[in-house]
Write a protein that holds these residues in place. Structure first.
Motif, mmCIF file in Angstrom:
data_model
loop_
_atom_site.group_PDB
_atom_site.id
_atom_site.type_symbol
_atom_site.label_atom_id
_atom_site.label_comp_id
_atom_site.label_asym_id
_atom_site.label_seq_id
_atom_site.Cartn_x
_atom_site.Cartn_y
_atom_site.Cartn_z
ATOM 1 N N ALA A 204 0.832 -1.211 0.000
ATOM 2 C CA ALA A 204 0.000 0.000 0.000
ATOM 3 C C ALA A 204 0.865 1.259 0.000
ATOM 4 C CB ALA A 204 -0.940 -0.006 1.205
ATOM 5 N N ILE A 205 1.921 1.272 0.804
ATOM 6 C CA ILE A 205 2.828 2.428 0.836
ATOM 7 C C ILE A 205 3.537 2.570 -0.509
ATOM 8 C CG2 ILE A 205 4.943 3.359 1.859
ATOM 9 C CD1 ILE A 205 4.011 1.978 4.509
ATOM 10 N N GLY A 206 4.063 1.468 -1.014
ATOM 11 C CA GLY A 206 4.779 1.493 -2.291
ATOM 12 C C GLY A 206 3.911 1.968 -3.432
ATOM 13 N N ASN A 207 2.635 1.627 -3.393
ATOM 14 C CA ASN A 207 1.727 2.073 -4.447
ATOM 15 C C ASN A 207 1.470 3.567 -4.405
ATOM 16 O OD1 ASN A 207 1.463 -0.465 -5.560
ATOM 17 N ND2 ASN A 207 -0.343 -0.972 -4.363
ATOM 18 N N ARG A 208 1.769 4.204 -3.299
ATOM 19 C CA ARG A 208 1.598 5.668 -3.192
ATOM 20 C C ARG A 208 2.862 6.430 -3.575
ATOM 21 N NH1 ARG A 208 -2.955 7.391 -0.481
ATOM 22 N NH2 ARG A 208 -4.163 5.736 0.456
ATOM 23 N N LEU A 209 3.983 5.719 -3.705
ATOM 24 C CA LEU A 209 5.217 6.371 -4.123
ATOM 25 C C LEU A 209 5.166 6.640 -5.630
ATOM 26 C CD1 LEU A 209 7.818 4.231 -2.135
ATOM 27 C CD2 LEU A 209 7.102 6.575 -1.647
ATOM 28 N N PRO A 210 5.895 7.656 -6.090
ATOM 29 C CA PRO A 210 5.887 7.962 -7.532
ATOM 30 C C PRO A 210 6.381 6.765 -8.346
ATOM 31 C CG PRO A 210 6.969 9.694 -6.293
ATOM 32 C CD PRO A 210 6.725 8.569 -5.333
ATOM 33 N N LYS A 211 5.735 6.550 -9.465
ATOM 34 C CA LYS A 211 6.126 5.466 -10.381
ATOM 35 C C LYS A 211 7.164 5.981 -11.359
ATOM 36 C CE LYS A 211 2.896 2.883 -8.668
ATOM 37 N NZ LYS A 211 3.182 2.639 -7.292
ATOM 38 N N GLN A 212 7.918 5.030 -11.925
ATOM 39 C CA GLN A 212 8.924 5.401 -12.911
ATOM 40 C C GLN A 212 8.246 5.957 -14.144
ATOM 41 O OE1 GLN A 212 11.683 2.307 -13.704
ATOM 42 N NE2 GLN A 212 12.917 3.538 -15.068
ATOM 43 N N LYS A 213 8.844 7.002 -14.694
ATOM 44 C CA LYS A 213 8.256 7.656 -15.875
ATOM 45 C C LYS A 213 8.757 7.016 -17.142
ATOM 46 C CE LYS A 213 7.765 11.903 -13.384
ATOM 47 N NZ LYS A 213 8.182 13.229 -13.171
#
Length: 83
Positions: A74-83
Motif C-alpha cells: 500500500a505504501i509502495g503504491n503511493r510512491l511515484p512510479k517510474q516515468k
C-alpha cells in the motif's frame, strides 16, 4: 538479484519480489530522495542495520509477513512510479 538490492525487511515482506512494483518504487525513493541528504543517508544506514532482525521476525510469523507485505505494498503504491 541486482547487486544494489540488499536482502532487507521490505524485500522479505514482499516475498523476494525484487524487480516488481512496489519494490522498484522503494528503491527509486531510496536512490532519488533519501541518498541525496545527510538525514536520508543516516535513515538508510539505520534501516539496513535493523533489517536483519526485522526479517528474522517476519520469517517466524506468516501472519506478520502477510500484514507487513500488504502494508508495504500500500505504501509502495503511493510512491511515484517510474516515468
Amino acid at each position: 538479484m541486482d547487486s544494489s538490492v540488499k536482502l532487507c525487511f521490505v524485500a522479505t515482506a514482499l516475498d523476494g519480489r525484487y524487480r516488481e512494483e512496489p519494490m522498484d518504487s522503494f528503491l527509486r525513493f531510496r536512490d532519488t530522495c533519501l541518498k541525496t541528504t545527510a538525514a536520508g543517508r543516516i535513515l538508510i544506514a539505520v534501516y539496513y542495520a535493523a533489517s536483519p532482525a526485522a526479517s528474522c521476525l517476519l520469517r517466524k510469523s506468516p501472519i506478520l509477513m502477510r500484514v507487513s507485505g500488504n502494508l508495504l505494498t500500500a505504501i509502495g503504491n503511493r510512491l511515484p512510479k517510474q516515468k
